[in-house]
Design a protein around this motif. Structure first.
Motif, short mmCIF file in Angstrom:
data_model
loop_
_atom_site.label_atom_id
_atom_site.label_comp_id
_atom_site.label_asym_id
_atom_site.label_seq_id
_atom_site.Cartn_x
_atom_site.Cartn_y
_atom_site.Cartn_z
N SER A 16 0.81 -1.22 0.00
CA SER A 16 0.00 0.00 0.00
C SER A 16 0.85 1.27 0.00
CB SER A 16 -0.91 0.01 1.23
OG SER A 16 -1.68 -1.17 1.27
N HIS B 297 0.48 -1.57 -6.94
CA HIS B 297 -0.49 -1.48 -5.84
C HIS B 297 -1.91 -1.55 -6.37
CE1 HIS B 297 -2.39 1.14 -2.41
NE2 HIS B 297 -2.69 -0.15 -2.29
N PRO B 298 -2.58 -2.70 -6.21
CA PRO B 298 -3.99 -2.76 -6.61
C PRO B 298 -4.84 -2.02 -5.58
CG PRO B 298 -3.29 -4.85 -5.62
CD PRO B 298 -2.08 -3.96 -5.63
N LEU B 299 -5.66 -1.08 -6.07
CA LEU B 299 -6.50 -0.30 -5.13
C LEU B 299 -7.79 -1.06 -4.89
CD1 LEU B 299 -6.02 3.37 -6.38
CD2 LEU B 299 -4.55 1.95 -4.94
N ALA B 300 -7.66 -2.20 -4.26
CA ALA B 300 -8.82 -3.06 -4.02
C ALA B 300 -8.52 -3.90 -2.79
CB ALA B 300 -9.04 -3.99 -5.21
N GLY B 301 -9.48 -4.03 -1.93
CA GLY B 301 -9.26 -4.83 -0.73
C GLY B 301 -10.53 -4.95 0.07
N THR B 302 -10.42 -5.60 1.19
CA THR B 302 -11.54 -5.68 2.13
C THR B 302 -10.93 -5.62 3.52
OG1 THR B 302 -11.53 -8.06 2.57
CG2 THR B 302 -12.69 -7.35 0.57
N GLU B 303 -11.77 -5.71 4.53
CA GLU B 303 -11.25 -5.70 5.91
C GLU B 303 -10.79 -7.09 6.34
OE1 GLU B 303 -14.26 -5.60 4.86
OE2 GLU B 303 -15.76 -6.29 6.30
N SER C 52 -6.79 6.88 1.26
CA SER C 52 -6.89 5.59 1.94
C SER C 52 -6.29 5.62 3.35
CB SER C 52 -6.17 4.53 1.08
OG SER C 52 -6.13 3.28 1.72
N HIS D 172 -8.47 5.69 6.87
CA HIS D 172 -8.44 4.53 7.78
C HIS D 172 -8.13 4.97 9.20
CE1 HIS D 172 -8.72 1.77 4.39
NE2 HIS D 172 -8.84 0.78 5.25
N ARG E 284 -16.37 -1.29 9.84
CA ARG E 284 -15.86 -2.25 8.85
C ARG E 284 -14.38 -1.92 8.56
NH1 ARG E 284 -14.37 -3.12 3.84
NH2 ARG E 284 -14.71 -1.04 3.03
N MET F 202 -0.89 -4.95 8.89
CA MET F 202 -0.83 -4.23 7.62
C MET F 202 -0.87 -2.72 7.85
SD MET F 202 -3.63 -4.16 4.55
CE MET F 202 -3.89 -2.59 3.71
N TRP F 203 -1.80 -2.28 8.69
CA TRP F 203 -1.99 -0.83 8.85
C TRP F 203 -0.92 -0.19 9.72
CZ3 TRP F 203 -4.33 2.09 5.54
CH2 TRP F 203 -5.20 1.47 4.65
O1 LIG Z 1 -12.21 -1.57 0.89
C1 LIG Z 1 -11.42 -1.71 1.81
O2 LIG Z 1 -11.64 -2.40 2.77
C2 LIG Z 1 -10.11 -1.03 1.73
O3 LIG Z 1 -9.77 -0.40 2.68
C3 LIG Z 1 -9.27 -1.17 0.55
C4 LIG Z 1 -8.12 -0.21 0.41
C5 LIG Z 1 -8.67 1.23 0.34
O4 LIG Z 1 -8.35 2.06 1.18
O5 LIG Z 1 -9.44 1.48 -0.58
C6 LIG Z 1 -7.18 -0.35 1.53
C7 LIG Z 1 -5.85 -0.37 1.38
C8 LIG Z 1 -5.22 -0.68 0.12
O6 LIG Z 1 -3.93 -0.32 0.00
C9 LIG Z 1 -6.09 -0.50 -1.01
C10 LIG Z 1 -7.43 -0.50 -0.86
#
Ligand SMILES: O=C(O)C(=O)C[C@]1(C(=O)O)C=C[C@@H](O)C=C1
Ligand SMILES: NC(=O)c1ccc[n+]([C@@H]2O[C@H](COP(=O)([O-])OP(=O)(O)OC[C@H]3O[C@@H](n4cnc5c(N)ncnc54)[C@H](O)[C@@H]3O)[C@@H](O)[C@H]2O)c1
Length: 305
Positions: free
Chosen positions: A98, A121-127, A187, A191, A225, A233-234
Motif C-alpha cells: 500500500s 499497488h492494486p487499489l482493491a481490498g476488504t477488511e 486511503s 483509515h 468495517r 498491515m496498517w
Molecule cells: O475496501 C477496503 O476495505 C479497503 O480499505 C481497501 C483499500 C482502500 O483504502 O481502498 C485499503 C488499502 C489498500 O492499499 C487499497 C485498498
C-alpha cells in the motif's frame, strides 16, 4: 494477456489468494507457486488449492518469470533479501504494498542485476485477511497503480500491465512519492480516522452502555468495517508513509478545528458552505464514473500545494 508461465506469490493472504483465483479465472495455463511464513497459512493455502506450496520463499521463486511480494509493507525488504539468490535471470519482481517509496528503498538494494523490479499497488481490498478471504473478482474494474523505476524496461512494464488487465484491473502509472501522497489522502488517513472514531465510540460505550453498538447508524457501521482491517498491515502503512500521512493529518486537523469553531460560534453559514463543497466533490466522483475505486488523481495533485 498474461505472458508469464510461472507466477510466484510470497505471502498468501487476501491479495495473493485473490490474485490466484483471478489467474485461474482466466483459464490460462499459468503455474502458481506460493510461500507464506507461517505453517498454518501454508497448510490452509494448500488445502484451498491456491498454489503449489513451498517450505521456503527461495524454492517458491525458482524458475518464476513473475514474483509478486504480497506481505505487509514492513516485511518486503526481508523477503527480497531471502529470495534474491534464487531469482531467475530476466524475472520480474513486483509487489502489492500500500506504500511505494519505502518498499522501493527496502527491496531494490537486494535484487540482482538482470532482474526487473516494478512496484505495484492494486487499489482493491476488504477488511478481511488470510488465504481464505480472497476472491476472483476483487480486482474487476479497480485501479492497479504501477510505479516503475526510471530504469525499468518498457517491455517488462507492458507485460505486468497486461497481467493486471487480465485479472480485471485498470492500470495506471504513477511516480512513487506522488502515489504515497495520493494514497495518504484517499486511503491511509481515512483509515486512521475510522480507527479513531471507533476508538472514541468504544470509550463512550462505557458511558452509554450498549447504545453505541445497538443503534449504530450506517456511517458508523462503515467506520467499524474499515477499523476491522488487519492491524499489522496498517501499522506498517503508517510507519512507512510517515511524511505524507503526517502532512495530510495536519491539514485534516486544521479543517476539523475550523469546523469545531463554527459549531461553537453557531456559524451555520460556514458549515453549510463546507458541506456544499464536499457534496459537490462526491457528485463529481460519481459523474466521472469513479464511484467504485478510483480517486480523482488530477484534483488531488492540484490540492497538494
Ligand atoms: O475496501 C477496503 O476495505 C479497503 O480499505 C481497501 C483499500 C482502500 O483504502 O481502498 C485499503 C488499502 C489498500 O492499499 C487499497 C485498498
Ligand atoms: N487488504 C487490503 O485491503 C490491501 C489492498 C491492497 C494492497 N494491500 C497490501 O497487500 C499486502 C498484503 O496484504 P493482505 O491484505 O493480503 O494481507 P494478509 O494479512 O491477508 O496476508 C499477508 C500474508 O503475508 C504473510 N507474511 C507476513 N510476513 C511475512 C514474511 N516475513 N514472510 C513471508 N510471509 C509473510 C502472512 O502469513 C500472510 O499470509 C500488504 O502489503 C498490503 O499493504 C492490502
Amino acid at each position: 494477456m498474461i505472458r508469464y508461465k510461472r507466477v510466484a506469490l510470497i505471502g498468501l493472504g487476501l491479495i495473493a489468494s485473490s490474485i490466484s483465483h483471478a489467474i485461474r479465472r482466466t483459464g490460462l495455463p499459468v503455474e502458481i507457486h506460493g510461500y507464506a511464513r507461517s505453517e498454518a497459512t501454508r497448510t490452509e493455502a494448500a488445502r484451498l488449492g491456491l498454489a503449489t506450496i513451498f517450505e521456503t520463499a527461495g524454492e517458491a521463486v525458482e524458475g518464476a518469470d513473475l514474483v509478486i511480494l504480497c506481505v505487509p509493507v514492513g516485511a518486503m525488504g526481508g523477503v527480497a533479501q531471502e529470495i534474491a539468490p534464487h531469482l531467475a535471470p530476466g524475472a520480474t519482481v513486483s509487489d502489492v504494498g500500500s506504500v511505494k517509496r519505502a518498499v522501493i528503498d527496502a527491496v531494490q538494494p537486494h535484487l540482482p542485476e538482470g532482474v526487473e523490479f516494478i512496484p505495484g499497488h492494486p487499489l482493491a481490498g476488504t477488511e478481511h485477511s488470510g488465504p481464505g478471504s480472497g476472491f476472483a473478482t476483487l480486482f474487476d474494474n479497480r485501479w492497479c497503480l504501477l510505479t516503475p523505476l526510471p530504469e525499468s524496461a518498457p517491455a517488462a512494464v507492458e507485460a505486468l500491465t497486461g497481467f493486471w488487465q487480465a485479472l480485471g484491473a485498470r492500470v495506471d502509472r504513477m511516480e512513487p512519492d506522488h502515489h504515497d501522497l495520493v494514497l495518504a489522502v484517499t486511503s491511509h488517513v481515512p483509515h486512521l480516522i475510522a480507527y479513531t472514531m471507533v476508538g472514541v465510540a468504544d470509550h463512550l460505550r462505557r458511558v452509554t452502555e450498549q447504545e453505541v453498538i445497538n443503534y449504530s447508524a450506517a456511517g458508523f457501521r462503515d467506520f467499524t468495517r474499515i477499523a476491522a482491517s488487519d492491524p499489522t498491515m496498517w501499522r506498517d502503512v503508517f510507519l512507512n508513509n510517515r511524511e505524507a500521512t503526517l502532512d495530510v493529518l495536519g491539514r485534516f486537523t486544521e479543517e476539523l478545528f475550523a469546523l469545531q469553531r463554527a459549531i461553537r460560534l453557531g456559524d451555520g453559514e460556514h458549515l453549510h458552505a463546507y458541506f456544499t463543497r464536499t457534496r459537490a466533490i462526491r457528485r463529481g466522483i460519481i459523474d466521472a464514473g469513479q464511484d467504485t475505486a478510483a480517486p480523482d488523481f488530477g484534483r488531488l495533485a492540484s490540492a497538494k500545494g
